[in-house]
Design an enzyme around this catalytic site. Sequence first.
Site, PDB file in Angstrom:
ATOM      1  N   GLU A 284      29.337   5.294   0.725  1.00 43.74           N
ATOM      2  CA  GLU A 284      27.949   5.307   1.190  1.00 43.74           C
ATOM      3  C   GLU A 284      27.583   6.624   1.855  1.00 43.74           C
ATOM      4  OE1 GLU A 284      27.663   2.013   3.849  1.00 43.74           O
ATOM      5  OE2 GLU A 284      29.607   2.430   4.729  1.00 43.74           O
ATOM      6  N   ASN A 374      26.750  -0.274  17.122  1.00 43.32           N
ATOM      7  CA  ASN A 374      25.983   0.372  16.057  1.00 43.32           C
ATOM      8  C   ASN A 374      25.459  -0.618  15.016  1.00 43.32           C
ATOM      9  OD1 ASN A 374      26.525   2.929  17.168  1.00 43.32           O
ATOM     10  ND2 ASN A 374      28.461   3.059  16.076  1.00 43.32           N
ATOM     11  N   GLY A 378      27.667  -0.651   6.156  1.00 45.31           N
ATOM     12  CA  GLY A 378      28.099  -1.031   4.816  1.00 45.31           C
ATOM     13  C   GLY A 378      29.528  -1.498   4.757  1.00 45.31           C
TER      14      GLY A 378
END
Length: 497
Positions: A284, A374, A378
């Site tokens: 990602e 956070n 992904g």
Amino acid sequence: MAFPILSAREAAAHVRHNDNVGLSGFTASGSPKVVTEAIAQHAIKEHEAGRPFKINVFTGASTNKWADGALANANAINRRTPYQNTPDLRKRINSHDAHYFDLHLSELAQKFRYGTFGDLDVAIIEVADVMDNGEVVLGTGVGNVPTYVTRAKKVILELNDKLPKELFGLHDIYMPMDPPYRREIPIYRPSDRIGVPTVKISPEKIVGVVHSHSLDGVHAFTALDDVTLQIGANVCSFLVNELRAGRIPKTFLPLQSGVGNVANAVLFGIADNKEIPPVEMYTEVMQDAVMDLMKMGRCKFGSACSLTLSDHKEEEVLRDLSFFRDKIVLRPAEISNNPEIIRRLGIIAMNTALEADIFGNINSTHVVGTKMMNGIGGSGDFTRNGYLSIFSCPSITKGGLISNIVPMVSHVDHTEHSVDVLITEQGIADLRGKDPVQRAETIIENCVNPMYKELLRDYLKLGKGGQTPHSLHASLAFHTAFLDTGDMRNVDWAKFA
């Protein structure tokens, strides 16, 4: 240019209280730089006048100080998804000033097209070039832009003068059909291209173009220390053993790597280990380390959603696009993180944990089970669907006051069913084919810091039977000892005997 040139303030005037706003970018890269700051300034003035002003922000992943940072500082965010990492927004989330719902990155675009979160009022998109017909060349982060510009009533373009038009051709923009009409997504190698190099926006939606002049403001990661270097070496040792045993083909498999120092240490370890052939990445985010591996000939190709590079490295890459052009493709998040593709390509998924428990469950998101750090990002997309799922973390933090391996995680993001291997600087725990007690014994023996080994062995003896012998009274005792005394080692199992 066919579209009006606006000031940031003029563009911000198109955003109203309670609007749904979609932002470009992914892990800071490609996020807006000036319009979001102007929205934040407008919010401050509205609040000073006693009027409400908050918007619902949808992104690709985390943004930057000019977007999440400025808007959170102005208390201008009502709802937010799917990932974030700015301190001001984190404070708002944990105090419930902003309503954050964590989501796998691969899911948001489809949910938005299905109407799950309502209409999209405005999309604010950073671009490297704008054509008169509404086609745009994106910057170094794609995120969910194709869906946002399709769904938005209005589109504001930020034309970043720091981005060369020569970024044209780096992107592969493809939107799958929605279920139940979706066909297979025909990516069979990381380098396959299946879409087009530009995003096409209906010209009537574009209200104007705002100029910006900043790189993404990503800070370089701190120098690798002995702990992160050892974690990287342990991951490489595991991969080499799998290669020797024939469980990874000689040509190797594509890699996914999370973000951070541990991830960088792993990548540099792979670069130094000549038993591992030059790799491809289907991931990602690509960081500075991947660009260095490409220069060294140790990474042949990288498919990602964004180039999340420090400003120094971003300038270097943008100056040398002729070298990188045939080695990089940037895709929308729902393609870079697509479970079908991840499973088909046999991705080796390497992610980091805040904490793990002795049975193999992983907490990626919540400090002491309550405070959002956070987001899951992904990691779930890759962990659940990869050929191999590896999690790594230091065995301790704060000089040993905290063990990152605990009796039971205080928040579960990845269950034991999705975790194949746990690695710390202490060693490697291969959890495949083991029952819960065998996993616990393996993790304690190989991954736990020596100062916590006996404590965790004693916990395992407290269990009252069953396949997973937890002591429900004592399972969070490490956490409560830390909250009460500041040191997990102060746990007293005698209270639970």
